[in-house]
Design a protein around this motif. Structure first.
Motif, PDB file in Angstrom:
ATOM      1  N   MET A 231       0.752  -1.158  -0.088  1.00 25.12           N
ATOM      2  CA  MET A 231      -0.010   0.011  -0.066  1.00 25.12           C
ATOM      3  C   MET A 231       0.947   1.127  -0.063  1.00 25.12           C
ATOM      4  O   MET A 231       1.762   1.249   0.674  1.00 25.12           O
ATOM      5  CB  MET A 231      -0.905  -0.069   1.166  1.00 25.12           C
ATOM      6  N   ASP A 232       0.668   2.207  -0.661  1.00 23.58           N
ATOM      7  CA  ASP A 232       1.077   3.662  -0.791  1.00 23.58           C
ATOM      8  C   ASP A 232       1.232   4.218   0.385  1.00 23.58           C
ATOM      9  O   ASP A 232       0.365   4.393   0.953  1.00 23.58           O
ATOM     10  CB  ASP A 232       0.661   4.379  -1.854  1.00 23.58           C
ATOM     11  N   PRO A 233       2.571   4.727   0.965  1.00 24.26           N
ATOM     12  CA  PRO A 233       2.546   5.176   2.209  1.00 24.26           C
ATOM     13  C   PRO A 233       1.901   6.562   2.506  1.00 24.26           C
ATOM     14  O   PRO A 233       1.218   6.979   3.387  1.00 24.26           O
ATOM     15  CB  PRO A 233       3.998   5.314   2.667  1.00 24.26           C
ATOM     16  N   ALA A 234       1.732   7.195   1.255  1.00 22.38           N
ATOM     17  CA  ALA A 234       0.881   8.364   1.225  1.00 22.38           C
ATOM     18  C   ALA A 234      -0.555   8.319   1.493  1.00 22.38           C
ATOM     19  O   ALA A 234      -1.289   9.259   1.891  1.00 22.38           O
ATOM     20  CB  ALA A 234       1.134   9.367  -0.112  1.00 22.38           C
TER      21      ALA A 234
ATOM     22  N   PRO B  53       1.674   0.627  18.077  1.00 20.70           N
ATOM     23  CA  PRO B  53       3.112   0.496  18.123  1.00 20.70           C
ATOM     24  C   PRO B  53       3.724   0.191  16.885  1.00 20.70           C
ATOM     25  O   PRO B  53       4.802   0.297  16.714  1.00 20.70           O
ATOM     26  CB  PRO B  53       2.857  -1.070  18.902  1.00 20.70           C
ATOM     27  N   HIS B  54       2.781   0.244  15.697  1.00 19.40           N
ATOM     28  CA  HIS B  54       3.442   0.112  14.297  1.00 19.40           C
ATOM     29  C   HIS B  54       3.477   1.496  13.638  1.00 19.40           C
ATOM     30  O   HIS B  54       3.104   1.730  12.392  1.00 19.40           O
ATOM     31  CB  HIS B  54       2.675  -0.623  13.645  1.00 19.40           C
ATOM     32  N   LYS B  55       4.427   2.412  14.331  1.00 20.30           N
ATOM     33  CA  LYS B  55       4.493   3.880  13.498  1.00 20.30           C
ATOM     34  C   LYS B  55       5.584   3.816  12.591  1.00 20.30           C
ATOM     35  O   LYS B  55       6.319   2.798  12.305  1.00 20.30           O
ATOM     36  CB  LYS B  55       4.983   4.610  14.883  1.00 20.30           C
TER      37      LYS B  55
ATOM     38  N   GLN C 167       6.940  13.100   7.825  1.00 12.08           N
ATOM     39  CA  GLN C 167       7.018  12.251   6.898  1.00 12.08           C
ATOM     40  C   GLN C 167       5.834  12.000   6.192  1.00 12.08           C
ATOM     41  O   GLN C 167       5.875  11.758   5.112  1.00 12.08           O
ATOM     42  CB  GLN C 167       7.564  10.726   7.654  1.00 12.08           C
ATOM     43  N   VAL C 168       4.648  11.807   6.894  1.00 11.24           N
ATOM     44  CA  VAL C 168       3.560  11.536   6.480  1.00 11.24           C
ATOM     45  C   VAL C 168       2.859  12.523   5.446  1.00 11.24           C
ATOM     46  O   VAL C 168       2.265  12.579   4.416  1.00 11.24           O
ATOM     47  CB  VAL C 168       2.423  11.361   7.478  1.00 11.24           C
TER      48      VAL C 168
ATOM     49  N   LYS D 269       2.351  12.501   1.563  1.00 12.80           N
ATOM     50  CA  LYS D 269       0.771  13.014   1.001  1.00 12.80           C
ATOM     51  C   LYS D 269       1.281  14.333  -0.006  1.00 12.80           C
ATOM     52  O   LYS D 269       0.397  14.471  -0.829  1.00 12.80           O
ATOM     53  CB  LYS D 269      -0.002  13.603   2.202  1.00 12.80           C
ATOM     54  N   GLU D 270       1.976  15.086   0.317  1.00 12.13           N
ATOM     55  CA  GLU D 270       2.306  16.136  -0.818  1.00 12.13           C
ATOM     56  C   GLU D 270       3.055  15.844  -2.098  1.00 12.13           C
ATOM     57  O   GLU D 270       2.604  16.005  -3.186  1.00 12.13           O
ATOM     58  CB  GLU D 270       3.490  17.250  -0.052  1.00 12.13           C
ATOM     59  N   ARG D 271       3.844  14.630  -1.813  1.00 11.95           N
ATOM     60  CA  ARG D 271       4.391  13.986  -3.092  1.00 11.95           C
ATOM     61  C   ARG D 271       3.239  13.284  -3.972  1.00 11.95           C
ATOM     62  O   ARG D 271       3.201  13.339  -5.101  1.00 11.95           O
ATOM     63  CB  ARG D 271       5.458  12.933  -2.807  1.00 11.95           C
TER      64      ARG D 271
END
Length: 179
Positions: A1-4, A13-15, A69-70, A74-76
């Motif tokens: 899945m795309d992180p954006a 705990p899964h940051k 980072q998020v 998202k901007e990208r």
């Protein structure tokens, strides 16, 4: 899945992978060892509270970095979507200007100023001033037309005068004799 496109639960705990925090306060020794550069505790704060506050500060700093980072992802992603849709920065600027102008037109200041100008336009003083300027314009136009007619007449009279005809003949003869 795309992180954006992922939503991040900051309490999970899964940051996202954390960045280097070598400069965070939690890495500093809490004791009073020789050469310790940690500032002294503020009055009323116990050593235990300071450790807890440092731990919380570290967590908050990690969350801030995760959010950065998020946001960057998202901007990208948004930039890529705009590129795929063929939206250019000029299109965005045009849209922003249009939206800004609509916002101005619905603002209280604009509506108040518009109402005030409307009141002025319907006032007696404005109407009288408008009539006076209109009459002055008409009279000025008529005067300029009269002056233009008079000048045309004078030039016509001058052209038909014997002096001008003699001058015109001489110039014409010079043209014919030129090599």
């Amino acid at each position: 899945m795309d992180p954006a496109s992922q939503d991040i639960n900051l309490n999970s705990p899964h940051k996202a992978p954390s960045m280097d925090h070598s400069d965070s306060l939690s890495d500093m020794p809490a004791g009073g060892a020789v050469g310790n550069s940690a500032p002294p505790l503020p009055p009323g704060v116990t050593e235990e509270e300071a450790v807890e506050l440092r731990s919380e500060l570290t967590k908050v700093e990690e969350e801030i970095n995760t959010l950065r980072q998020v946001l960057s992802a998202k901007e990208r992603h948004a930039s890529e979507l705009k590129r795929k849709l063929g939206l250019t920065p000029l299109d965005e600027l045009r849209h922003n200007l249009t939206k800004g102008w609509q916002d101005v037109q619905t603002s209280n200041a604009y509506l108040t100023a518009s109402a005030t100008l409307d009141d002025i336009a319907h006032s007696e003083a404005y109407k009288k001033t408008q009539e006076t300027l209109s009459q002055a314009g008409q009279k000025t136009s008529a005067a300029l037309s009269t002056v233009g007619t008079a000048i045309s007449r004078k030039l016509g009279d001058m052209r038909n005068s014997p002096t001008f005809k003699s001058f015109e003949d001489r110039v014409g003869n010079l043209k014919l004799q030129a090599p």
